[in-house]
Design an enzyme around this catalytic site. Structure first.
Site, PDB file in Angstrom:
ATOM      1  N   GLU A 294       0.177   3.642   1.724  1.00  0.00           N
ATOM      2  CA  GLU A 294       0.252   4.067   3.134  1.00  0.00           C
ATOM      3  C   GLU A 294       1.651   3.835   3.699  1.00  0.00           C
ATOM      4  O   GLU A 294       2.056   4.497   4.652  1.00  0.00           O
ATOM      5  CB  GLU A 294      -0.752   3.273   3.970  1.00  0.00           C
ATOM      6  CG  GLU A 294      -2.118   3.892   4.077  1.00  0.00           C
ATOM      7  CD  GLU A 294      -2.140   5.152   4.925  1.00  0.00           C
ATOM      8  OE1 GLU A 294      -1.747   5.104   6.094  1.00  0.00           O
ATOM      9  OE2 GLU A 294      -2.572   6.199   4.405  1.00  0.00           O
TER      10      GLU A 294
ATOM     11  N   TYR B 273      -1.632   0.066  10.667  1.00  0.00           N
ATOM     12  CA  TYR B 273      -1.924  -0.582   9.372  1.00  0.00           C
ATOM     13  C   TYR B 273      -0.703  -0.508   8.458  1.00  0.00           C
ATOM     14  O   TYR B 273      -0.280  -1.518   7.870  1.00  0.00           O
ATOM     15  CB  TYR B 273      -3.126   0.107   8.715  1.00  0.00           C
ATOM     16  CG  TYR B 273      -3.325  -0.266   7.253  1.00  0.00           C
ATOM     17  CD1 TYR B 273      -3.959  -1.455   6.895  1.00  0.00           C
ATOM     18  CD2 TYR B 273      -2.876   0.576   6.227  1.00  0.00           C
ATOM     19  CE1 TYR B 273      -4.132  -1.800   5.548  1.00  0.00           C
ATOM     20  CE2 TYR B 273      -3.040   0.238   4.892  1.00  0.00           C
ATOM     21  CZ  TYR B 273      -3.669  -0.948   4.555  1.00  0.00           C
ATOM     22  OH  TYR B 273      -3.830  -1.277   3.228  1.00  0.00           O
TER      23      TYR B 273
ATOM     24  N   SER C 235       0.811  -1.223   0.000  1.00  0.00           N
ATOM     25  CA  SER C 235       0.000   0.000   0.000  1.00  0.00           C
ATOM     26  C   SER C 235       0.844   1.272   0.000  1.00  0.00           C
ATOM     27  O   SER C 235       1.910   1.331   0.626  1.00  0.00           O
ATOM     28  CB  SER C 235      -0.870  -0.003   1.263  1.00  0.00           C
ATOM     29  OG  SER C 235      -1.410   1.265   1.496  1.00  0.00           O
TER      30      SER C 235
END
Ligand code: NAP
Ligand code: GDD
Length: 335
Positions: free
Chosen positions: A135, A156, A133
């Site tokens: 992120e 996460y 990701s």
């Protein structure tokens, strides 16, 4: 030619459902994990599981499976001997990861290790795709590409980074065929209801119908690179068709603020967003990712992948779908 077999963890999610459709259209036999829940959680794939609405589809099979359970994972991989494995299962909500960090690490992080260990120990010759990701870039300045430093800002993102490096380590250490797709945000009408784009689209549809008076949101200044999910699952598949395992950034190259998304969605329905949107601190995160923007030039050059749907088109697709769903619900209630 023998039929290719694909195994998808996260089959019931946004991406899993589009990927299953895509692979079925290419003639694959598709298998996927379904998490046991007290109520049915297959709404995104029911149209695939039940051919003509009744009989089981001959080419797609759901198996009870959980990324926290090594035994199930190992049995499934050993019995199916899939040619391709797509690890899309995750506790995928960033804000929720601050509330359940240990569970998020277990599913989103250690879950990937369990998959890779199952492949390594069973000796099955599968190609492995990991849903990494954007992120993971976190506080790294945009635009981000495969060489940008990782500065994760949530449990996460840390769990995804653990998975990312586990993929790299198993590739280098054990010669497993494993690739990371570092995907930037991608949305669709099948997006989970609590992610910001879907929340905005549903909110606009309800406000138009007079069913909601305000829309409560968190940080409107965050910038994201939003693309259209069905195009992104094709990039996953392309990565596994490449002649060697590698890591690729996938995105649109354009960034917009949450406020831009709000404005575009409300204006599409001739509404002034400022009359309806309320900033609510409950939706703020302890640490925010301020700005994500993909440099996907490697994927374009090597895989020939490019995004097609513009930001404006994406907003309209989502608001139209939210409006249609609401109209159908209202008709059903009247019926
Ligand atoms: P999603 O809609 O939240 O789907 C997540 C899937 O994981 C669901 O099928 C869910 O099952 C399953 N899952 C959750 N916990 C599990 C467990 N313990 N064992 C097995 N499966 C479990 O996510 P998505 O948007 O499709 O994203 C797919 C993957 O890409 C995720 O790994 C996500 O983190 C990653 N990713 C997404 C984006 C994006 O913008 N969408 C960007 C980069 C990376 P239930 O249906 O039972 O909940
Ligand atoms: N969810 C949510 N709800 N986000 C809000 C809200 C709100 O009410 N108000 C503002 N936001 C802001 C968040 O603070 C964040 O900056 C941005 O909107 C996007 O939030 P999400 O839609 O929840 O997505 P995300 O960027 O945190 O994470 C998604 O994209 C990642 C890829 O970059 C998820 O799909 C992750 O699984 C994925 O890895």
């Amino acid at each position: 030619m023998t039929k290719k077999i694909a195994l998808i963890s996260g089959l019931t999610g946004q991406d899993g459902s589009y990927l299953a459709e895509f692979l079925l259209s290419k003639g694959y036999e598709v298998h996927g994990f379904i998490r046991r829940a007290s109520s049915i959680n297959t709404k995104r794939i029911d149209h695939l599981l039940f051919h003509n609405g009744i009989e089981d589809h001959p080419n797609i099979v759901g198996h009870y499976g959980d990324l926290c359970n090594s035994e199930q994972i190992t049995n499934l991989i050993y019995n199916l001997q899939p040619s391709e494995i797509y690890n899309l299962g995750a506790q995928s909500h960033v804000k929720v990861s601050f509330e359940i960090p240990e569970y998020t690490s277990d599913v989103t992080g250690v879950g990937t290790l369990r998959m890779l260990e199952a492949i390594r120990r069973s000796g099955v010759k599968s190609r492995f795709y990991q849903a990494s990701s954007s992120e993971m870039f976190g506080g790294s300045p945009p635009p981000q590409n495969e060489h940008s430093p990782f500065r994760p800002r949530s449990p996460y993102a840390i769990a995804k980074l653990y998975s990312y490096w586990t993929v790299v380590n198993y590739r280098e250490g054990y010669n497993l065929w494993a690739s990371n797709g570092i995907l930037f945000n991608h949305e669709s009408p099948r997006r989970g209801e609590t992610f910001v784009t879907r929340k905005i689209a549903d909110g606009v549809a309800k406000i138009v119908k007079g069913l909601q008076k305000e829309l409560r949101l968190g940080n409107l200044d965050a910038e994201r690179d939003w693309g259209y999910a069905p195009e992104y699952v094709e990039a996953m598949w392309l990565m596994l068709q490449h002649d060697q395992p590698d890591d690729f950034v996938i995105g649109t190259g354009h960034k917009y603020t949450v406020r831009d998304f709000v404005k575009e969605a409300f204006e599409y329905k001739d509404l002034d967003w400022q009359k309806y949107v309320v900033v609510d601190e409950r939706y703020f995160r302890p640490t925010e990712v301020d700005s994500l923007q993909a440099d996907y030039s490697k994927a374009k050059k090597i895989l020939g992948w490019e995004p097609k749907t513009s930001f404006k088109q994406l907003v309209r697709i989502m608001v139209d779908a939210a409006t249609d769903t609401l109209n159908k619900t209202i008709v059903n209630i009247k019926d």
